[in-house]
Design an enzyme around this catalytic site. Structure first.
Site, mmCIF file in Angstrom:
data_model
loop_
_atom_site.group_PDB
_atom_site.id
_atom_site.type_symbol
_atom_site.label_atom_id
_atom_site.label_comp_id
_atom_site.label_asym_id
_atom_site.label_seq_id
_atom_site.Cartn_x
_atom_site.Cartn_y
_atom_site.Cartn_z
ATOM 1 N N LYS A 111 0.824 -1.218 0.000
ATOM 2 C CA LYS A 111 0.000 0.000 0.000
ATOM 3 C C LYS A 111 0.854 1.262 0.000
ATOM 4 O O LYS A 111 0.511 2.254 -0.638
ATOM 5 C CB LYS A 111 -0.970 0.004 1.184
ATOM 6 C CG LYS A 111 -2.087 -1.007 0.997
ATOM 7 C CD LYS A 111 -3.192 -0.825 2.010
ATOM 8 C CE LYS A 111 -4.285 -1.865 1.774
ATOM 9 N NZ LYS A 111 -5.187 -2.014 2.899
ATOM 10 N N LYS A 192 -4.240 -11.286 -6.396
ATOM 11 C CA LYS A 192 -5.525 -11.584 -5.744
ATOM 12 C C LYS A 192 -6.618 -10.614 -6.207
ATOM 13 O O LYS A 192 -6.317 -9.459 -6.547
ATOM 14 C CB LYS A 192 -5.377 -11.558 -4.225
ATOM 15 C CG LYS A 192 -5.143 -10.194 -3.658
ATOM 16 C CD LYS A 192 -5.268 -10.132 -2.140
ATOM 17 C CE LYS A 192 -5.094 -8.681 -1.744
ATOM 18 N NZ LYS A 192 -5.160 -8.337 -0.387
ATOM 19 N N LYS A 195 -10.307 -4.959 -3.837
ATOM 20 C CA LYS A 195 -11.297 -3.888 -3.924
ATOM 21 C C LYS A 195 -10.790 -2.702 -4.738
ATOM 22 O O LYS A 195 -11.552 -1.806 -5.039
ATOM 23 C CB LYS A 195 -11.652 -3.398 -2.525
ATOM 24 C CG LYS A 195 -12.428 -4.416 -1.713
ATOM 25 C CD LYS A 195 -13.011 -3.759 -0.476
ATOM 26 C CE LYS A 195 -13.605 -4.769 0.464
ATOM 27 N NZ LYS A 195 -12.950 -4.793 1.776
HETATM 28 P P1 TYM Z 1 -10.590 -6.647 3.777
HETATM 29 O O1 TYM Z 1 -11.681 -5.652 3.964
HETATM 30 O O2 TYM Z 1 -9.538 -6.357 2.755
HETATM 31 O O3 TYM Z 1 -11.198 -8.066 3.408
HETATM 32 C C1 TYM Z 1 -12.240 -8.674 4.170
HETATM 33 C C2 TYM Z 1 -12.027 -10.179 4.204
HETATM 34 O O4 TYM Z 1 -11.971 -10.705 2.864
HETATM 35 C C3 TYM Z 1 -10.803 -11.509 2.695
HETATM 36 N N1 TYM Z 1 -10.338 -11.385 1.300
HETATM 37 C C4 TYM Z 1 -10.135 -12.420 0.487
HETATM 38 N N2 TYM Z 1 -10.271 -13.752 0.660
HETATM 39 C C5 TYM Z 1 -9.989 -14.552 -0.397
HETATM 40 N N3 TYM Z 1 -9.585 -14.075 -1.617
HETATM 41 C C6 TYM Z 1 -9.426 -12.749 -1.828
HETATM 42 N N4 TYM Z 1 -9.053 -12.289 -3.011
HETATM 43 C C7 TYM Z 1 -9.705 -11.864 -0.757
HETATM 44 N N5 TYM Z 1 -9.653 -10.502 -0.619
HETATM 45 C C8 TYM Z 1 -10.045 -10.238 0.644
HETATM 46 C C9 TYM Z 1 -9.794 -10.916 3.659
HETATM 47 O O5 TYM Z 1 -8.782 -11.858 3.967
HETATM 48 C C10 TYM Z 1 -10.670 -10.568 4.841
HETATM 49 O O6 TYM Z 1 -10.849 -11.703 5.658
HETATM 50 N N6 TYM Z 1 -7.416 -5.838 7.586
HETATM 51 C C11 TYM Z 1 -8.674 -6.482 7.209
HETATM 52 C C12 TYM Z 1 -9.858 -6.039 8.041
HETATM 53 C C13 TYM Z 1 -9.695 -6.196 9.512
HETATM 54 C C14 TYM Z 1 -9.751 -7.414 10.252
HETATM 55 C C15 TYM Z 1 -9.599 -7.044 11.612
HETATM 56 C C16 TYM Z 1 -9.895 -8.738 9.891
HETATM 57 C C17 TYM Z 1 -9.514 -5.196 10.414
HETATM 58 N N7 TYM Z 1 -9.472 -5.687 11.683
HETATM 59 C C18 TYM Z 1 -9.580 -8.010 12.617
HETATM 60 C C19 TYM Z 1 -9.887 -9.696 10.910
HETATM 61 C C20 TYM Z 1 -9.731 -9.327 12.253
HETATM 62 C C21 TYM Z 1 -8.966 -6.131 5.765
HETATM 63 O O7 TYM Z 1 -8.501 -5.152 5.235
HETATM 64 O O8 TYM Z 1 -9.892 -6.974 5.174
#
Ligand code: TYM
Length: 326
Positions: A111, A192, A195
């Protein structure tokens, strides 16, 4: 019953990777585990956001989660910023983490390479994520594979804090799915699905019209061979289609590969399976989106529930650290 916590950012659109890697599993576990799920708006603002868009996205992501089947009466669903203890414990986790270990996080490297403005919070982001998890005595964190490193850091920070100040935090573990832990971009299968807006044709959104989903799968990048085989290294495009189909039909990608000799039918079946999987979510979303007041009520209810546990953890943490009670 295990305590489960996981979060999602209200940024961009919820896509198939989020759904298969995380959200679908949250829905499945809410009846057997004690589930807490959070729209992590404080994490979203580590990269500058337009306030009106953030407000709208927070509601939309909540509606998607409820439409996907999260029941706000059964689990706890809220926005991170509504529970002030997240920011408070986030600070304490920043005091627990070393700059070196934050710098080693691959998401920070990715990032900060592309962001025009690199906020201090982009670096400390995983400390806040650790706080999210540790506030609720979380045992399991269901996430996609891209979050593995962050959850391992949360675990390290919990262990470090406990060693220094005495038993305070439950040590969490990630729960990464066996299939579709990393759904890849349909146009660039070596990276991957994400978003960010730079691959609209490679990203299947959970709210995409069925015709659009079909088109995205038809045009998915494969390779110039003509053999259907599950081999993510050598055949990332085909393997991704097999993983998606397997996840959507509760199958196994290696076994599924044997059913196909051509790419066309594999693409068509993957598209159909995804369309069917998302159909109920899309129907429920349309109803929920019509009533934002109801969505705000859902978040308020969830925040009230979350504050009780979060407040108790913070009281314990303050005491351990030698900070006065509030
Ligand atoms: P975020 O918002 O990017 O994604 C949410 C969830 O989706 C999963 N994910 C994927 N799984 C499989 N293939 C993909 N291409 C893919 N893209 C996203 C992510 O692994 C996630 O589980 N930092 C985290 C949010 C967060 C969080 C937390 C998660 C903040 N605090 C505490 C768990 C526990 C994030 O940016 O997820």
């Amino acid at each position: 019953m295990a305590r489960v916590f996981s979060g999602i950012q209200p940024t961009g659109e919820v896509h198939l990777g989020n759904y298969l890697g995380a959200v679908r599993r949250w829905v499945a576990s809410q009846h057997t585990d004690e589930a807490i799920h959070c729209i992590v708006d404080l994490h979203a603002i580590t990269i500058p956001k337009d306030p009106a868009e953030l407000r709208a996205k927070t509601l939309e992501v909540t509606q998607v989660l409820v439409a996907a089947g999260l029941d706000p009466e059964v689990c706890t669903l809220f926005a991170q910023s509504q529970v002030a203890e997240h920011a408070e414990l986030g600070w304490i986790m920043e005091c627990t983490a070393a700059v070196g270990e934050l710098r080693r996080m691959t998401q920070f490297k990715d990032k900060s390479d592309t962001a025009g403005f690199v906020s201090a919070a982009l670096l400390t982001y995983p400390a806040l994520q650790a706080a999210d998890i540790l506030l609720y005595d979380t045992e399991k964190v269901p996430v996609g594979d891209d979050q593995r490193q962050h959850i391992e850091l949360a675990r390290d920070l919990a262990v470090r804090f406990n060693r220094r100040f005495g038993d305070t935090f439950v040590i969490p573990a990630h729960a990464i799915p066996p299939v579709a832990a990393r759904v890849m971009d349909l146009q660039a299968p070596e990276r991957k699905m994400s978003k960010s807006l730079d691959s609209p044709q490679g990203t299947v959104l959970v709210l995409d019209d069925p015709k659009v989903i079909e088109r995205k799968f038809t045009r998915a990048v494969t390779d110039s061979e003509a053999e259907v085989r599950y081999d993510p290294e050598a055949k990332p495009g085909v393997s991704n289609l097999l993983s998606i189909l397997a996840a959507a039909t509760d199958g196994d990608p290696v076994a599924l590969a044997e059913r196909y000799t051509r790419y066309g039918p594999l693409k068509a079946d993957a598209a159909e399976a995804v369309i069917e999987l998302l159909r109920p979510l899309q129907a429920r979303f349309a109803e929920l989106a019509a009533d934002p007041t109801q969505t705000n009520g859902i978040l308020a209810l969830g925040a009230d529930k979350a504050r009780k546990t979060a407040g108790a953890t913070m009281a314990r943490v303050r005491d351990r650290l030698g900070l006065p009670a509030v």
